[in-house]
Design an enzyme around this catalytic site. Structure first.
Site, PDB file in Angstrom:
ATOM      1  N   ASN A 137       0.875  -1.171   0.000  1.00  0.00           N
ATOM      2  CA  ASN A 137       0.000   0.000   0.000  1.00  0.00           C
ATOM      3  C   ASN A 137       0.913   1.221   0.000  1.00  0.00           C
ATOM      4  OD1 ASN A 137      -1.789   2.052   0.542  1.00  0.00           O
ATOM      5  ND2 ASN A 137      -2.292   1.381   2.616  1.00  0.00           N
ATOM      6  N   TRP A 138       1.026   1.839  -1.147  1.00  0.00           N
ATOM      7  CA  TRP A 138       1.964   2.963  -1.275  1.00  0.00           C
ATOM      8  C   TRP A 138       1.445   4.239  -0.604  1.00  0.00           C
ATOM      9  CZ3 TRP A 138       4.134   2.714  -7.013  1.00  0.00           C
ATOM     10  CH2 TRP A 138       5.065   1.654  -7.077  1.00  0.00           C
ATOM     11  N   LYS A 139       0.167   4.244  -0.245  1.00  0.00           N
ATOM     12  CA  LYS A 139      -0.433   5.440   0.367  1.00  0.00           C
ATOM     13  C   LYS A 139      -0.169   6.671  -0.524  1.00  0.00           C
ATOM     14  CE  LYS A 139      -0.069   3.129   4.764  1.00  0.00           C
ATOM     15  NZ  LYS A 139       0.044   3.188   6.213  1.00  0.00           N
TER      16      LYS A 139
ATOM     17  N   HIS B 291      -9.550   1.175   4.467  1.00  0.00           N
ATOM     18  CA  HIS B 291      -8.276   1.278   5.193  1.00  0.00           C
ATOM     19  C   HIS B 291      -8.476   2.171   6.414  1.00  0.00           C
ATOM     20  CE1 HIS B 291      -4.182   2.407   6.209  1.00  0.00           C
ATOM     21  NE2 HIS B 291      -3.821   1.274   5.633  1.00  0.00           N
TER      22      HIS B 291
ATOM     23  N   GLU C 162      -6.816   4.469   7.667  1.00  0.00           N
ATOM     24  CA  GLU C 162      -6.576   5.911   7.462  1.00  0.00           C
ATOM     25  C   GLU C 162      -7.780   6.565   6.793  1.00  0.00           C
ATOM     26  OE1 GLU C 162      -2.775   5.483   5.510  1.00  0.00           O
ATOM     27  OE2 GLU C 162      -1.925   4.790   7.403  1.00  0.00           O
TER      28      GLU C 162
ATOM     29  N   GLU D 282      -5.696  -5.208  10.069  1.00  0.00           N
ATOM     30  CA  GLU D 282      -4.634  -4.259  10.377  1.00  0.00           C
ATOM     31  C   GLU D 282      -4.943  -3.563  11.703  1.00  0.00           C
ATOM     32  OE1 GLU D 282      -2.450  -2.820   6.612  1.00  0.00           O
ATOM     33  OE2 GLU D 282      -4.290  -1.677   6.760  1.00  0.00           O
TER      34      GLU D 282
ATOM     35  N   GLY E 152       2.304   1.862  10.737  1.00  0.00           N
ATOM     36  CA  GLY E 152       3.268   2.954  10.639  1.00  0.00           C
ATOM     37  C   GLY E 152       3.955   3.292  11.954  1.00  0.00           C
TER      38      GLY E 152
ATOM     39  N   SER F 172       3.136  -2.506  10.206  1.00  0.00           N
ATOM     40  CA  SER F 172       4.588  -2.592  10.450  1.00  0.00           C
ATOM     41  C   SER F 172       5.206  -3.926  10.024  1.00  0.00           C
ATOM     42  CB  SER F 172       4.909  -2.294  11.913  1.00  0.00           C
ATOM     43  OG  SER F 172       4.582  -0.943  12.220  1.00  0.00           O
TER      44      SER F 172
ATOM     45  N   GLY G  44       2.840  -1.200   4.217  1.00  0.00           N
ATOM     46  CA  GLY G  44       2.990   0.210   3.874  1.00  0.00           C
ATOM     47  C   GLY G  44       4.449   0.554   3.670  1.00  0.00           C
ATOM     48  N   GLY G  45       5.102   1.021   4.739  1.00  0.00           N
ATOM     49  CA  GLY G  45       6.476   1.524   4.665  1.00  0.00           C
ATOM     50  C   GLY G  45       7.452   0.627   3.910  1.00  0.00           C
TER      51      GLY G  45
HETATM   52  P1  PGA Z   1       2.790   0.012   7.553  1.00  0.00           P
HETATM   53  O1  PGA Z   1       1.350   0.276   6.878  1.00  0.00           O
HETATM   54  O2  PGA Z   1       3.305  -1.275   6.970  1.00  0.00           O
HETATM   55  O3  PGA Z   1       3.602   1.188   7.183  1.00  0.00           O
HETATM   56  O4  PGA Z   1       2.541  -0.120   9.031  1.00  0.00           O
HETATM   57  C1  PGA Z   1       0.461  -0.776   6.632  1.00  0.00           C
HETATM   58  C2  PGA Z   1      -0.832  -0.261   6.056  1.00  0.00           C
HETATM   59  O5  PGA Z   1      -1.306   0.803   6.474  1.00  0.00           O
HETATM   60  O6  PGA Z   1      -1.434  -0.898   5.166  1.00  0.00           O
END
Ligand code: PGA
Length: 252
Positions: free
Chosen positions: A9-11, A95, A97, A169, A175, A215, A236-237
């Site tokens: 997930n590149w956000k 998601h 967020e 999640e 994050g 994470s 994500g990251g």
């Molecule tokens: P993260 O994000 O791996 O940076 O914790 C995961 C996500 O929000 O899908």
């Protein structure tokens, strides 16, 4: 056996130029037991689709959200038919967020999921509890509340395990570098699968991929993947760096 999914997930990262650079530098061996997927920003979708097609890469490309109406006065939004028109076959829905910052609710998650299916776009629906909810012992209740409207909708119930899959999640792990322990994650994944089994049936429960997200890194992915109910990762990251992304693919 459920095919595993490594989803990035590149956000709000990587416009078209960085998308092209990343994909051109990515060299991966296809695997028969796992799919690689990247959820990229809207403006990078066309570039991601073009680059993966030109290079015959076995990478699926998805959007990070969609609106539930087909068209109309919804300034700034993107609909399922628009995504379909440019060749998108996958989308993230709900998601945390989106829920936290853009007021998405369990109700709009259902609407978006239906809108995606209507255009043959496969949704990955995200659920998970906040730290406060976990600490007050509400994890299972929150998961159930997020999942119930999906399980109770006949169209969605019928698509689960086929064109709809899930990502668990925990919000406190996203994050933050604070990954859930394999036991914590497996516990919730098992709960999700048992809800699928009791409310829809064993075939759906067995076929539904449940990805873990929060994470995920090359340091913890192997242990998470060893859990029987974890079918991959939503990352994500670590999906933004070629090195960690390639390492994750090697582990799946
Ligand atoms: P993260 O994000 O791996 O940076 O914790 C995961 C996500 O929000 O899908």
């Amino acid at each position: 056996m459920r095919t595993k999914i490594l989803a990035g997930n590149w956000k709000m990262n990587f416009g078209p130029a960085e998308t092209k650079r990343f994909l051109e530098a990515l060299s991966i061996n296809p695997k028969s037991h796992a799919h690689m997927r990247l959820y990229v920003p809207y403006v990078s979708l066309t570039e991601a689709l073009r680059t993966t097609q030109e290079r015959a890469m076995t990478v699926e490309v998805g959007a990070q959200n969609l609106h539930f109406e087909k068209s109309g006065a919804f300034t700034g939004e993107i609909s399922a038919p628009m995504l379909k028109e440019i060749g998108v076959r996958h989308v993230l829905v709900g998601h945390s967020e989106r829920r936290q910052y853009f007021n998405e609710t369990n109700e709009t998650v259902v609407k978006r999921t239906l809108a995606a299916l209507d255009q043959q776009i496969e949704p990955l629906v995200c659920i998970g509890e906040t730290l406060q909810e976990r600490e007050s012992g509400q994890t299972q209740a929150v998961i159930q509340a997020q999942l119930s409207p999906i399980l109770q909708n006949p169209t969605l119930a019928a698509a689960l395990g086929k064109t709809i899959h899930l990502a668990y999640e925990p919000v406190w792990a996203i994050g933050t570098g604070k990954v859930a322990t394999p036991a914590q994650a497996e516990d919730v994944h098992q709960h999700i699968r048992s809800l699928l089994r009791s409310q829809i049936g064993p075939d759906t429960a067995n076929a539904t991929r449940i990805l873990y997200g929060g994470s995920v890194s090359p340091a913890n992915f192997q242990e998470l993947l060893a859990c029987p109910n974890i079918d991959g990762g939503l990352v994500g990251g670590a999906s933004l760096k070629l090195e960690s992304w390639t390492q994750l693919w090697a582990l799946i």
